[in-house]
Scaffold this motif. Sequence first.
Motif, PDB file in Angstrom:
ATOM      1  N   UNK A   4     -42.548 -25.091 -25.261  1.00  0.00           N
ATOM      2  CA  UNK A   4     -42.946 -23.880 -24.549  1.00  0.00           C
ATOM      3  C   UNK A   4     -42.128 -23.753 -23.271  1.00  0.00           C
ATOM      4  N   UNK A   5     -41.992 -24.878 -22.570  1.00  0.00           N
ATOM      5  CA  UNK A   5     -41.196 -24.909 -21.341  1.00  0.00           C
ATOM      6  C   UNK A   5     -40.828 -26.345 -21.027  1.00  0.00           C
ATOM      7  N   UNK A   6     -39.846 -26.492 -20.163  1.00  0.00           N
ATOM      8  CA  UNK A   6     -39.411 -27.814 -19.708  1.00  0.00           C
ATOM      9  C   UNK A   6     -39.213 -27.777 -18.205  1.00  0.00           C
ATOM     10  N   UNK A   7     -39.535 -28.892 -17.569  1.00  0.00           N
ATOM     11  CA  UNK A   7     -39.239 -29.089 -16.154  1.00  0.00           C
ATOM     12  C   UNK A   7     -38.281 -30.273 -16.079  1.00  0.00           C
ATOM     13  N   UNK A   8     -38.010 -30.717 -14.889  1.00  0.00           N
ATOM     14  CA  UNK A   8     -37.096 -31.843 -14.734  1.00  0.00           C
ATOM     15  C   UNK A   8     -37.597 -33.093 -15.465  1.00  0.00           C
ATOM     16  N   UNK A   9     -38.916 -33.345 -15.377  1.00  0.00           N
ATOM     17  CA  UNK A   9     -39.454 -34.582 -15.948  1.00  0.00           C
ATOM     18  C   UNK A   9     -40.373 -34.388 -17.154  1.00  0.00           C
ATOM     19  N   UNK A  10     -40.776 -33.153 -17.407  1.00  0.00           N
ATOM     20  CA  UNK A  10     -41.839 -32.903 -18.380  1.00  0.00           C
ATOM     21  C   UNK A  10     -41.490 -31.793 -19.361  1.00  0.00           C
ATOM     22  N   UNK A  11     -42.234 -31.779 -20.471  1.00  0.00           N
ATOM     23  CA  UNK A  11     -42.132 -30.708 -21.466  1.00  0.00           C
ATOM     24  C   UNK A  11     -43.544 -30.314 -21.890  1.00  0.00           C
ATOM     25  N   UNK A  12     -43.678 -29.058 -22.295  1.00  0.00           N
ATOM     26  CA  UNK A  12     -44.935 -28.536 -22.797  1.00  0.00           C
ATOM     27  C   UNK A  12     -44.711 -28.061 -24.220  1.00  0.00           C
ATOM     28  N   UNK A  13     -45.599 -28.472 -25.144  1.00  0.00           N
ATOM     29  CA  UNK A  13     -45.496 -28.043 -26.535  1.00  0.00           C
ATOM     30  C   UNK A  13     -46.879 -27.811 -27.113  1.00  0.00           C
ATOM     31  N   UNK A  14     -46.928 -27.064 -28.211  1.00  0.00           N
ATOM     32  CA  UNK A  14     -48.196 -26.853 -28.887  1.00  0.00           C
ATOM     33  C   UNK A  14     -48.716 -28.183 -29.443  1.00  0.00           C
ATOM     34  N   UNK A  15     -50.018 -28.303 -29.472  1.00  0.00           N
ATOM     35  CA  UNK A  15     -50.641 -29.457 -30.106  1.00  0.00           C
ATOM     36  C   UNK A  15     -50.479 -29.360 -31.616  1.00  0.00           C
TER      37      UNK A  15
END
Length: 172
Positions: A4-15
């Motif tokens: 869904x999105x990415x930051x420098x250290x993290x990512x967001x995804x659907x479960x």
Amino acid sequence: MKYILETERLRLREFTYDDCDFIIELLNSPGWLQFIGDRNVRNREQAQHYLENGPFKSYRVNGYGLYMVEKKNGMEEKSALSIGMCGILNRDTLDCPDIGFALLPDFGGMGYALEIARATLVYAKEKLGLQKIAAITLPGNVRSIRLLEKLGLSFRNKIHSASGDELLLYSN
């Protein structure tokens, strides 16, 4: 894997259903039980039910919901570590969508919640077109209150949950 999105250290995804063991761990962590409440998710079947009637349903109905927060551990997707959840919810009791977040205890106090929540708010405004975002928290959840204020959300008023708990309502 679609992120869904990415930051420098993290990512967001659907479960996915593959996340059932993680759901059991997170929903039974001390912070979740204290500040969010016991969802009675103790086994894989209950975790599947939680996913089906929570995040998966929200993806279908709203086009967004709660997502898995992964910590990047290297260049490959498979090296990501699941550390929490963050996303946008639609609650019948609020007049606008609200942001929700929770991390496993080992990942608190490292700036991860602020990093992913900030990116999620940007995503909600820029990609989803949501201009007003709220948040709710228990009065005793000092860390959550500080995070909401760092996100630029302001205290609006006190409300009560269906179970009668007093909650603090924040919004932008």
